[in-house]
Design a protein around this motif. Sequence first.
Motif, PDB file in Angstrom:
ATOM      1  N   TRP A 194       0.838  -1.188   0.000  1.00  0.00           N
ATOM      2  CA  TRP A 194       0.000   0.000   0.000  1.00  0.00           C
ATOM      3  C   TRP A 194       0.882   1.250   0.000  1.00  0.00           C
ATOM      4  O   TRP A 194       1.924   1.292   0.652  1.00  0.00           O
ATOM      5  N   SER A 195       0.453   2.285  -0.720  1.00  0.00           N
ATOM      6  CA  SER A 195       1.190   3.548  -0.792  1.00  0.00           C
ATOM      7  C   SER A 195       0.288   4.704  -0.403  1.00  0.00           C
ATOM      8  O   SER A 195      -0.876   4.764  -0.819  1.00  0.00           O
ATOM      9  N   ASN A 196       0.837   5.596   0.409  1.00  0.00           N
ATOM     10  CA  ASN A 196       0.120   6.834   0.722  1.00  0.00           C
ATOM     11  C   ASN A 196       0.039   7.664  -0.551  1.00  0.00           C
ATOM     12  O   ASN A 196       1.050   7.908  -1.208  1.00  0.00           O
ATOM     13  N   LEU A 197      -1.166   8.092  -0.912  1.00  0.00           N
ATOM     14  CA  LEU A 197      -1.350   8.824  -2.168  1.00  0.00           C
ATOM     15  C   LEU A 197      -0.514  10.101  -2.204  1.00  0.00           C
ATOM     16  O   LEU A 197      -0.031  10.502  -3.270  1.00  0.00           O
ATOM     17  N   ALA A 198      -0.325  10.742  -1.063  1.00  0.00           N
ATOM     18  CA  ALA A 198       0.503  11.948  -1.012  1.00  0.00           C
ATOM     19  C   ALA A 198       1.948  11.627  -1.386  1.00  0.00           C
ATOM     20  O   ALA A 198       2.611  12.393  -2.093  1.00  0.00           O
ATOM     21  N   ASP A 199       2.433  10.477  -0.915  1.00  0.00           N
ATOM     22  CA  ASP A 199       3.794  10.056  -1.261  1.00  0.00           C
ATOM     23  C   ASP A 199       3.901   9.720  -2.741  1.00  0.00           C
ATOM     24  O   ASP A 199       4.919   9.997  -3.382  1.00  0.00           O
ATOM     25  N   VAL A 200       2.859   9.118  -3.288  1.00  0.00           N
ATOM     26  CA  VAL A 200       2.829   8.788  -4.713  1.00  0.00           C
ATOM     27  C   VAL A 200       2.913  10.065  -5.542  1.00  0.00           C
ATOM     28  O   VAL A 200       3.693  10.156  -6.493  1.00  0.00           O
ATOM     29  N   GLY A 201       2.117  11.060  -5.156  1.00  0.00           N
ATOM     30  CA  GLY A 201       2.137  12.333  -5.872  1.00  0.00           C
ATOM     31  C   GLY A 201       3.494  12.996  -5.806  1.00  0.00           C
ATOM     32  O   GLY A 201       3.985  13.549  -6.797  1.00  0.00           O
ATOM     33  N   GLY A 202       4.137  12.957  -4.636  1.00  0.00           N
ATOM     34  CA  GLY A 202       5.459  13.537  -4.476  1.00  0.00           C
ATOM     35  C   GLY A 202       6.499  12.840  -5.332  1.00  0.00           C
ATOM     36  O   GLY A 202       7.370  13.487  -5.918  1.00  0.00           O
TER      37      GLY A 202
END
Length: 255
Positions: A194-202
């Motif tokens: 699972w990935s935090n969407l904020a981290d994905v965007g960054g």
Amino acid sequence: MQQSESKIALLIDADNAPASKIEAILSEIAKYGVANVRRAYGNWKSQNIKSWEECLHEYAIRPVQQFDYTKGKNATDAAMIIDAMDLLYTQHLDAFAIVSSDSDFTPLVMRILTNGLKVYGFGETKTPLPFVRACSTFLYLETIDRAIDVDLNSGENIKVSTNLKKTSQELKQDTKLISLLRGAVSNTADDDDWSNLADVGGHITNQASFDSRNYGYTKLYSLFKAIDLFEIQRQGTVVYVRNKQKNAKDSIARS
């Protein structure tokens, strides 16, 4: 707080950008910092940029006159590039915002990035891909103030326009986009994938020029949802995503 104080030089190629989008451009730049340098370049004797001339005072944009010395040659581009290099070495800037649909600025963008500054690009969909991809972030002017999205908290539709909104099938067929998203999810995933969407965007921002609005979605969350190739889970206001698992047992929500 530090981001809001970033100093940005806004350079506008008035020959290759619509004046009707200036308010949306400045609003977008305000997310990253302050456009303390604002210049628009063109031959102000030409009727082709009359619409820009009418909004210069309203938005505190300094006009820079550039005569068409040679037919077929774009002197405006050369003037912008020279000024950008002067600003790069004489001013304490954090980023540049370049408004143009011309690929001539690609080398300039690469030079600015080399000095550690961000480059925010704005142009029409006709803008050549080398310039688009060279920028830290590039936003198409056709989508900058037009999109339909579902607000993550209220769930209410934001009505603007559907003209440029990509369908789920169109998104899935964009192999570069899917590869970019899958790679960002994989590189930011925890032990359960699972990935935090904020981290994905960054991660995406650090890797490529990307903005979900270029696909017709004002939020990255809605883009992921429309593609329907990822599992999405929410914990309060935090969103997590992961690549869809083949094994149903792996689809257990985060506890």
